[in-house]
Design an enzyme around this catalytic site. Structure first.
Site, PDB file in Angstrom:
ATOM      1  CG  ASN A 449       7.880  30.595  30.489  1.00  0.00           C
ATOM      2  OD1 ASN A 449       7.176  31.570  30.230  1.00  0.00           O
ATOM      3  ND2 ASN A 449       8.436  29.843  29.552  1.00  0.00           N
ATOM      4  CE  LYS A 451       6.460  26.899  28.686  1.00  0.00           C
ATOM      5  NZ  LYS A 451       6.633  25.531  28.187  1.00  0.00           N
ATOM      6  CG  HIS A 536      11.250  28.914  26.090  1.00  0.00           C
ATOM      7  ND1 HIS A 536      10.568  27.919  25.424  1.00  0.00           N
ATOM      8  CD2 HIS A 536      11.131  28.641  27.419  1.00  0.00           C
ATOM      9  CE1 HIS A 536      10.042  27.081  26.316  1.00  0.00           C
ATOM     10  NE2 HIS A 536      10.374  27.509  27.540  1.00  0.00           N
ATOM     11  CD  GLU A 538       7.151  26.469  24.678  1.00  0.00           C
ATOM     12  OE1 GLU A 538       6.866  27.646  24.996  1.00  0.00           O
ATOM     13  OE2 GLU A 538       6.794  25.480  25.340  1.00  0.00           O
ATOM     14  CD  GLU A 608      14.234  25.767  27.012  1.00  0.00           C
ATOM     15  OE1 GLU A 608      14.449  26.412  25.985  1.00  0.00           O
ATOM     16  OE2 GLU A 608      13.111  25.630  27.523  1.00  0.00           O
ATOM     17  N   GLY A 614       7.139  19.796  28.760  1.00  0.00           N
ATOM     18  CA  GLY A 614       5.729  19.498  28.545  1.00  0.00           C
ATOM     19  C   GLY A 614       5.441  18.056  28.206  1.00  0.00           C
ATOM     20  CB  SER A 654       8.916  17.639  33.066  1.00  0.00           C
ATOM     21  OG  SER A 654       8.295  17.734  31.801  1.00  0.00           O
TER      22      SER A 654
END
Length: 692
Positions: A449, A451, A536, A538, A608, A614, A654
């Site tokens: 991904n 991003k 996702h 985010e 996730e 991150g 991660s």
């Protein structure tokens, strides 16, 4: 399998066990008595007139290697390790030893070949027949080595090999430093020397014939006692040969003579009541003098308590005097046959303690009893009594140290192998498939991904590099790259989608219309993309995407032929509150559990943990596996176990090359959704290669 093939297999494996056990026994008794093996090798060299050219350290090293090699070959054959190589080496070994045994049987230069040390004594003809049988058996093994089933899988064979080599070398070294753990000679602890010399009443006596060589007027002739001539003949020589076998007592060559007068004191020593020490050194010239202080202390102890101390040797007066000069020895030396002394104890010097003619203690010069002027009488010490260590106890110790670990390894290995075989059968067995339905191996996937990273030129360069690398290396898993919208059409033109799948990072929840800035599922599909990431964290966090919005996106993506990578996961607060199961279940129920079973087959789930995205933090492999297993269980509740087993569940949080192998090794983790580590080809390839 035909009856003939089964019969051949049984015959081959009978040969295998016979040869293996013979070599293990033969090698072990040689390995634990390296000095005895060395003496036998020196006998061979003397027969061949080579003893003057081969130093003792060479024969000693050869004896250790010979015993160790036989033992290791036997063990390797027993476990069917390196079957072809071992069967060839065994055949070569027997091809050399069998003609040698025939020569010994015909010429009879040595009465005992020493193939089983002192444990089992065979005549030379018995040895030859034994070797012929072994030669035939090794030929059968050489012809059909692959008919010997393994007791240990190939991946674990190095453990058996290494452990066997170490065990036998340590056994030989320990026996050299102290004494062999098993004493097969007539002078073992517990043996009464006088009783060992007795001949039972009525036993057949061996018969001998003596021939005399005499000379008269330059003529030499041979005579027997029956036709011995008059005194006018001059005696030259005589020879005595045994003409018929008879009973030979176990101890038939033991005698003790004084060094000065040659008086025989054997009977007085072995018939004496009480304790006596015998210091044994076949050759004082080669005796180890490093522990002479302890020997002197034991001698002084014997004098203080009235115990006789006899030093037995076959050395000359000069050698005896040299020993006295370098050690200060005050004890008397007596003469005994060299071969007898070598048979009594495998140490130079070595110490015996006898009581009433019975041997109750034997020690190497490296392991002498701690006796000095402060010690009590022998009857009040551990040395003055028969040791408790029996042959059974020593055998049990070897079983515990060597055989038991190998048996446990073999059992564990076969159990593991059987489990793998059962699992393999479950997937390949046609009857099982008919009963359970055809079960497919769910797809393993590593998805990148990108991003909001990289401009168009950098993105194309990265995609080209990955495409070239993966085309050449053929990955062991499915690979997907999900890029920003502006990359899709350009990358799709040169990407080999049989090797790398292409996906978008999002799509709109509307089919078409006045939605400035949005990209529909149809538009994504038109670029050549096959996948789309939805849900996702985010998008949920920054753009407030609700389960209802995501439900619409999923339906539109599926309608336009896209496969969905659907993301779920909990926040740090939810994890700490223990609500992770509730969260992921609600996210699935709110957006994808409305699908039919057929539609759900196009869903890839990506778990996730939001707290690990991150941040550099990673859920442990155990934590990830636990929740992946839970996710699979709720899919099974909704759509059935077959669908759950076919559903690919990725881990995203991660994940990198260093932790991917541990994560991917878990049964319910089918790959990863990779963020930052997917932006460099080397990093991404490191994760992909974790499946190898």
């Amino acid at each position: 399998m035909s009856l003939r093939k089964v019969s051949i297999g049984i015959a081959v494996n009978l040969c295998r066990f016979a040869v293996a056990l013979t070599f293990i026994f033969s090698g072990y008794v040689k390995a634990i008595d390296p000095l005895g093996t060395q003496y036998k090798l020196q006998d061979y060299l003397e027969v061949l007139h080579l003893s003057a050219y081969v130093p003792d350290y060479v024969t000693l090293g050869a004896s250790v290697l010979l015993g160790g090699a036989e033992f290791c070959l036997g063990v390797l054959l027993l476990f069917a390790i390196r079957r072809r190589l071992v069967s060839r080496l065994l055949l070569l070994f027997m091809a050399v030893m069998t003609p040698l045994a025939l020569w010994l049987a015909i010429s009879n230069p040595i009465k005992d070949c020493g193939c089983f040390g002192d444990a089992v004594v065979l005549t030379n003809w018995e040895t030859f027949y034994k070797n012929v049988a072994l030669l035939a058996a090794t030929a059968a093994l050489f012809k059909r080595p692959l008919m010997m089933p393994r007791f240990i899988s190939r991946s674990n064979q190095w453990i058996v090999t290494t452990y066997t080599v170490i065990f036998i070398l340590v056994s030989s070294s320990t026996s050299l430093y102290t004494l062999p753990p098993f004493d097969f000679r007539p002078y073992h602890v517990g043996a009464n020397i006088k009783q060992g010399m007795e001949i039972p009443e009525g036993a057949k006596q061996p018969e001998f014939e003596t021939t005399f060589i005499l000379e008269k007027n330059g003529e030499r002739r041979e005579f027997t006692l029956d036709d011995y001539p008059d005194s006018t003949w001059t005696f030259i020589d005589s020879k005595t040969v045994q003409t018929s076998e008879g009973y030979v007592p176990p101890i038939h060559d033991f005698s003790i003579q004084t060094a000065d007068s040659g008086e025989d004191i054997t009977d007085s020593v072995i018939s004496r009541k009480g304790y006596a020490f015998l210091l044994v050194s076949p050759h004082l010239e080669y005796a180890d003098d490093s522990n002479f202080g302890e020997i002197d202390a034991i001698y002084e102890y014997s004098v203080d308590h009235g115990y006789p101390f006899y030093a037995l040797t076959a050395s000359t007066d000069e050698a005896i005097q040299h020993w006295r000069d370098i050690t200060g020895a005050e004890y008397e030396f007596y003469l005994t046959d060299e071969t007898t002394l070598k048979t009594i104890i495998r140490s130079n010097p070595g110490l015996l303690l006898i009581k009433d003619g019975t041997i109750i203690g034997k020690w190497s010069h490296n392991d002498l009893p701690e006796l000095n002027y402060k010690s009590p009488k022998l009857e009040d010490t551990e040395y003055g009594h028969m040791p408790e260590h029996t042959a059974t106890g020593k055998t049990t110790e070897i079983l515990l140290w060597y055989i038991l670990p190998l048996m446990l390894l073999a059992f564990a290995d076969r159990t593991w192998k059987f489990t793998k075989w059962i699992k393999k059968k479950e997937h390949s067995n046609r009857i099982y498939q008919l009963l359970k339905g055809k079960k497919k191996m769910r797809k393993k996937i590593v998805a990148g991904n990108w991003k909001m990273n990289m401009n168009l030129q950098d993105g194309i360069a990265l995609a080209k590099e990955l495409n070239e690398t993966l085309t050449n290396e053929k990955p062991n898993c499915g690979v997907i790259i999900c890029t920003p919208f502006i990359h899709l059409a350009s990358i799709a033109q040169f990407l080999n989608q049989d090797v790398i799948g292409l996906g978008a990072e999002n799509c709109a929840d509307k089919e078409k219309g006045a939605y400035t800035g949005e990209v529909s599922a149809e538009m994504v599909k038109s670029t050549g993309a096959q996948y789309v990431i939805l849900g996702h964290s985010e998008r949920r966090g920054y753009y407030a995407e609700t389960p209802e919005i995501l439900k619409e996106k999923v339906l539109l993506a599926l309608k336009n032929g896209l496969k969905v990578i659907f993301c779920i996961g909990e926040s740090l607060e939810e994890r700490e509150a223990g609500k992770q199961n509730e969260v992921v279940k609600a996210e699935l129920e709110g957006s994808v559990f409305n699908l039919t079973e057929e539609e759900f087959k196009n869903i890839i789930i990506a778990y996730e943990p939001i707290w690990a995205i991150g941040t550099g933090k990673t859920a442990t492999a155990e934590q990830a596996e636990e929740i992946h297993a839970y996710i699979r269980s709720i899919v099974a509740e909704k759509y059935g176990q077959a669908v759950a087993d076919d559903t690919t569940i990725l881990y995203g949080g991660s994940c990198k090359a260093s932790n991917a192998p541990e994560l991917f090794a878990k049964p319910d983790i089918d790959g990863g959704l990779i963020g930052g580590a997917s932006l460099k080809a080397a990093d991404f390839m490191g994760i992909i290669n974790a499946w190898k």
